[in-house]
Design an enzyme around this catalytic site. Structure first.
Site, PDB file in Angstrom:
ATOM      1  N   TYR A   1     -14.962   5.568   8.203  1.00 14.84           N
ATOM      2  CA  TYR A   1     -13.970   6.032   7.224  1.00 14.84           C
ATOM      3  C   TYR A   1     -14.420   5.596   5.837  1.00 14.84           C
ATOM      4  O   TYR A   1     -14.656   4.418   5.594  1.00 14.84           O
ATOM      5  CB  TYR A   1     -12.621   5.395   7.567  1.00 14.84           C
ATOM      6  CG  TYR A   1     -11.455   5.794   6.689  1.00 14.84           C
ATOM      7  CD1 TYR A   1     -10.431   6.584   7.204  1.00 14.84           C
ATOM      8  CD2 TYR A   1     -11.331   5.357   5.371  1.00 14.84           C
ATOM      9  CE1 TYR A   1      -9.337   6.943   6.428  1.00 14.84           C
ATOM     10  CE2 TYR A   1     -10.244   5.707   4.587  1.00 14.84           C
ATOM     11  CZ  TYR A   1      -9.251   6.486   5.122  1.00 14.84           C
ATOM     12  OH  TYR A   1      -8.165   6.838   4.344  1.00 14.84           O
TER      13      TYR A   1
ATOM     14  N   THR B   1      -5.214  10.362  -0.882  1.00 12.85           N
ATOM     15  CA  THR B   1      -6.577  10.130  -0.405  1.00 12.85           C
ATOM     16  C   THR B   1      -6.974  11.153   0.650  1.00 12.85           C
ATOM     17  O   THR B   1      -6.143  11.844   1.220  1.00 12.85           O
ATOM     18  CB  THR B   1      -6.724   8.720   0.215  1.00 12.85           C
ATOM     19  OG1 THR B   1      -5.833   8.620   1.350  1.00 12.85           O
ATOM     20  CG2 THR B   1      -6.418   7.641  -0.795  1.00 12.85           C
TER      21      THR B   1
ATOM     22  N   HIS C   1       0.781  -1.237   0.000  1.00 10.89           N
ATOM     23  CA  HIS C   1       0.000   0.000   0.000  1.00 10.89           C
ATOM     24  C   HIS C   1       0.815   1.290   0.000  1.00 10.89           C
ATOM     25  O   HIS C   1       0.321   2.346  -0.416  1.00 10.89           O
ATOM     26  CB  HIS C   1      -0.927   0.015   1.222  1.00 10.89           C
ATOM     27  CG  HIS C   1      -2.227   0.718   0.971  1.00 10.89           C
ATOM     28  ND1 HIS C   1      -2.326   1.858   0.219  1.00 10.89           N
ATOM     29  CD2 HIS C   1      -3.487   0.438   1.372  1.00 10.89           C
ATOM     30  CE1 HIS C   1      -3.590   2.253   0.178  1.00 10.89           C
ATOM     31  NE2 HIS C   1      -4.311   1.411   0.858  1.00 10.89           N
TER      32      HIS C   1
END
Length: 774
Positions: free
Chosen positions: A589, A602, A473
């Site tokens: 979230y 993001t 990630h």
């Protein structure tokens, strides 16, 4: 072995008559072709750098300006140099070296080039100013105001022709720093439904004190950083959220992407690997040449492409305090794992990329290899699945020299990592729940030692031909890997295809050197560290409660008939399902992109709002009328859309608060407000997987070629992770994760609540039953 023989380029023997030199012409030929390929790649990078650097100008535009300028000045009998050479001639004897005609041409070229550079600079900055306006996003869905239409025309006009992947990078605006006052206000608004009156009053006091005293001081430093850097968030986000994490990245950070849900193009493992690896390498070639089209909103508004840069040839290197992303510009091989053994497979031969059937041939050789793993080799990748500090120390101690370093370099500097999994995974219509849950868990963590979790991504090909990806990630977010995966899935059965017997099209290569088996010398002390990391990883993997289910009762087709955003509809359903599941609301979230800005990643949409809670309570209240529920639903959905728009346009709150907290730590200042805000757990973490290249999939004619999307592990120990993908008009796929160790969660129970919530919300609109059946 064949590769050992081919590696010998020349031999020489010392004799009484001198040195007898024997050249291997084939090896020298390969050296020549390899060098030629490398120089071609350098030239393409140089050319692309020039093209991107002058965009929206172009060399052809420069030529037009030069010819037009010189011709016009000659026809009008005007000095094309605008007197430059006349002034220079008073100081330099130019006429001795350059004729009068030559002076006119050189002067015209210089002035014309300056004019072209000026026009390009002006166009780029006008485009940057245009892209800084985001009022278009707040237009009503399905309708554009006259102002927005004019703005779109201007953006198209100044965007140039045929942009490459990185053409718009210098034209994108910087991410703005929101005012502290606005961030504090929006935070309190998001916290209100989750606190009782006493808790909220206390938090309001902390927030107001921060806004008045410490906040402005921290904001000053953050403003300074925003002026100095391309993006005031992204570098800190990468470092502190990802690279400084010392826990396992497996499950906690890495995520996965699935294969087609209902069909497998071939059941031959080597053939599926051949096509998919070739498709990945072709994508990399397009990426290197910047031939991938930049992602555009409304086919007009560019999004940042910086995350694509480290997609291939990248690995996360462990450190004691923080990891580092290691990226090499070029890699001509991939690393392959099968039954505890590691291989290095070259992707080029004869100066060209291997064809699918040739890659299949290499994979077949690996599958037929009956040799046993070396001591410690089979479980070696467990080091990447456990805690980061033991892996960092072991890497320094045992992998910094000799054959271990060479083999580790082969893995870490590979284009990507491939696992030939010896298990079989796929969607089974007769056992849909267990088959999909097993498939998702296998992609997320596997056996904990058969994926190299540090690589930018792992391609996993199962024994029966099913495949998937596991992505790391830190280097990029899931939509970037999703773009790559869409290319692979659309190329595999359609463009590349298979022969009737299920093999890749084409023929094996008669002289192709085989894969190289990597050699390791792993001492018992290192094997002890590997075993310890494996235990940590297995405990984490065993605790994952995964549930994946296809929802085909309806899709975005019917949701649009409700005149509601599909994403807002699903988020409301998740809130209703969560309240039914736990009997309470929680901090939620939802990931949104900030790629409208340079190097954007993001932002968080806090989906649990006061309006959402009012709607959920009405749904749980048997006395509330349908009209009341419907009104509350529309209000909540509109609020959600507004928050999503604010997040995408740089007015979210969580990244701002995160950066303010970091500045406070650098300054040695303590903030009770920031500390409390950043310690709040996300017990419901959600994300939509967007289908970014819908044109690649014809779901009306080939509904069987529908992907399953992807998912991730739970963020909180007592919470849920939910990913969903909206496919076509009638299909939504949900991925739910939680932990078995939590008595509060159950992924399958939550999945049932989601199905019930989706159907109940649709029922409010009382659509025609016939429409539902379509």
């Amino acid at each position: 072995m064949a590769e050992a023989h081919q590696a010998v380029a020349f031999q020489f023997t010392v004799t009484p008559d001198g040195i007898d030199l024997h050249l291997c012409h084939e090896a020298l030929r390969q050296v020549y072709l390899s060098g030629l390929h490398s120089w071609k790649k350098r030239f393409i990078r140089f050319k692309n750098g020039v093209m991107t650097g002058v965009y929206p100008g172009s060399p052809s535009g420069l030529l037009v300006v030069l010819v037009g300028y010189v011709s016009t000045t000659k026809y009008a009998k005007i000095d094309p140099s605008l007197g430059i050479f006349t002034k220079l001639s008073t100081h330099l004897p130019i006429s001795k070296y350059v004729t009068e005609e030559g002076q006119r041409i050189v002067g015209g070229v210089l002035v014309g080039t300056g004019l072209w550079i000026t026009v390009t600079f002006v166009m780029r900055n006008i485009l940057k100013c245009l892209l800084s306006w985001h009022g278009w996003m707040f237009s009503r869905h399905g309708s554009l105001s006259l102002k927005t239409k004019i703005w779109l025309v201007l953006v198209k006009l100044f965007s140039g022709q045929k942009p490459m992947l990185y053409s718009f990078q210098s034209s994108l605006p910087r991410l703005p720093v929101p005012p502290v006052k606005d961030t504090v206000r929006r935070y309190l608004e998001s916290a209100r439904p989750l606190m009782d009156d006493e808790q909220y009053k206390r938090m309001e006091g902390l927030a107001k004190d921060f806004e008045k005293n410490l906040g402005p001081k921290l904001q000053w430093y953050l403003k300074l950083k925003s002026w100095w850097t391309s993006n005031y968030v992204s570098d800190w986000w990468e470092e502190y959220i990802y690279l400084r994490g010392r826990g396992p990245i497996m499950v906690n950070s890495n995520y996965y992407a699935m294969d087609f849900l209902f069909v497998i193009p071939t059941s031959i493992q080597a053939a599926r690997a051949g096509n998919s690896i070739h498709a990945l390498m072709m994508y990399r070639r397009k990426l290197d040449r910047a031939q991938i089209k930049p992602l555009m909103v409304l086919n007009t508004i560019p999004m940042c492409s910086s995350q694509y840069e480290r997609m291939f040839n990248t690995s996360r290197t462990p450190g004691v305090e923080a990891d580092v992303l290691q990226h090499v510009n070029e890699s001509k091989h991939i690393a392959v794992f099968h039954k505890g053994r590691f291989y290095k497979v070259w992707m080029f031969y004869d100066g060209r990329l291997l064809l699918p059937r040739e890659i299949e041939q290499q994979i077949e050789r690996i599958l037929m290899d009956k040799s046993e793993p070396q001591p410690g080799e089979e479980m070696l990748a467990a080091l990447t699945a456990g805690d980061r500090v033991p892996w960092a120390k072991a890497r320094t101690q045992f992998f910094s020299r000799g054959k271990n370093k060479q083999s580790l370099d082969a893995v870490e500097k590979a284009a990507f990592f491939v696992t030939l999994d010896d298990s079989e995974q796929r969607f089974d219509p007769d056992n849909p729940v267990q088959s999909l849950d097993s498939y998702g868990k296998s992609l997320l963590h596997g056996k904990c030692y058969d994926r190299w979790f540090d690589k930018s991504f792992n391609l996993i090909v199962f024994k029966n031909g099913t495949m998937g990806l596991n992505g790391e990630h830190s280097w990029a977010d899931a939509p970037v890997i999703g773009h790559l995966w869409e290319h692979v899935l659309s190329s595999d059965p359609v463009r590349l295809g298979y022969s009737e017997d299920g093999h890749c099209k084409g023929n094996p290569h008669p002289n192709l050197p085989g894969p190289q088996r990597l050699q390791w010398d792993i001492p018992e002390e290192c094997q002890t560290v590997i075993d310890s990391s494996l235990k940590v990883a297995q405990a984490l993997a065993d605790d994952v409660d995964m549930h994946i289910f296809p929802f085909n009762d309806f899709g975005k087709g019917l949701i649009k008939k409700c005149k509601t955003s599909p994403d807002g509809f699903i988020q409301l359903a998740l809130q209703l399902a969560h309240f039914r599941d736990k009997g309470k609301f929680c901090l939620t979230y939802e990931a949104s992109m900030t790629r409208l800005f340079r190097e954007g990643r993001t932002e968080t949409v806090r989906s649990c709002t006061t309006q959402t809670c009012d709607f959920v309570r009405a749904m749980m209240n048997g006395k509330a009328t349908r009209e009341e529920k419907l009104k509350l639903l529309r209000t909540a959905a509109e609020k959600h859309q507004d928050m999503y728009r604010l997040a995408m346009t740089g007015n979210g709150i969580d990244r701002h608060l995160f950066c303010l907290y970091l500045v406070s730590k650098y300054l040695g200042e303590d903030s009770a407000f920031l500390k409390e805000v950043l310690s709040e757990p996300w017990r419901l973490s959600t994300s939509q997987t967007p289908l970014q290249q819908a044109e690649l999939f014809d779901l009306k004619r080939h509904p069987e070629y529908v992907t399953s999307g992807g998912g991730f592990g739970p963020v909180a120990d007592d919470g849920y992770g939910v990913s969903y993908i909206i496919l076509g008009e009638d299909f939504i796929n949900f991925h739910i994760s939680s932990k078995h160790s939590s008595p509060e969660t159950d992924s399958h129970r939550f999945g049932n609540h989601i199905k019930q919530a989706m159907l109940e919300i649709l029922e409010l609109f009382q659509l025609d039953n016939k429409a539902k059946d379509k």
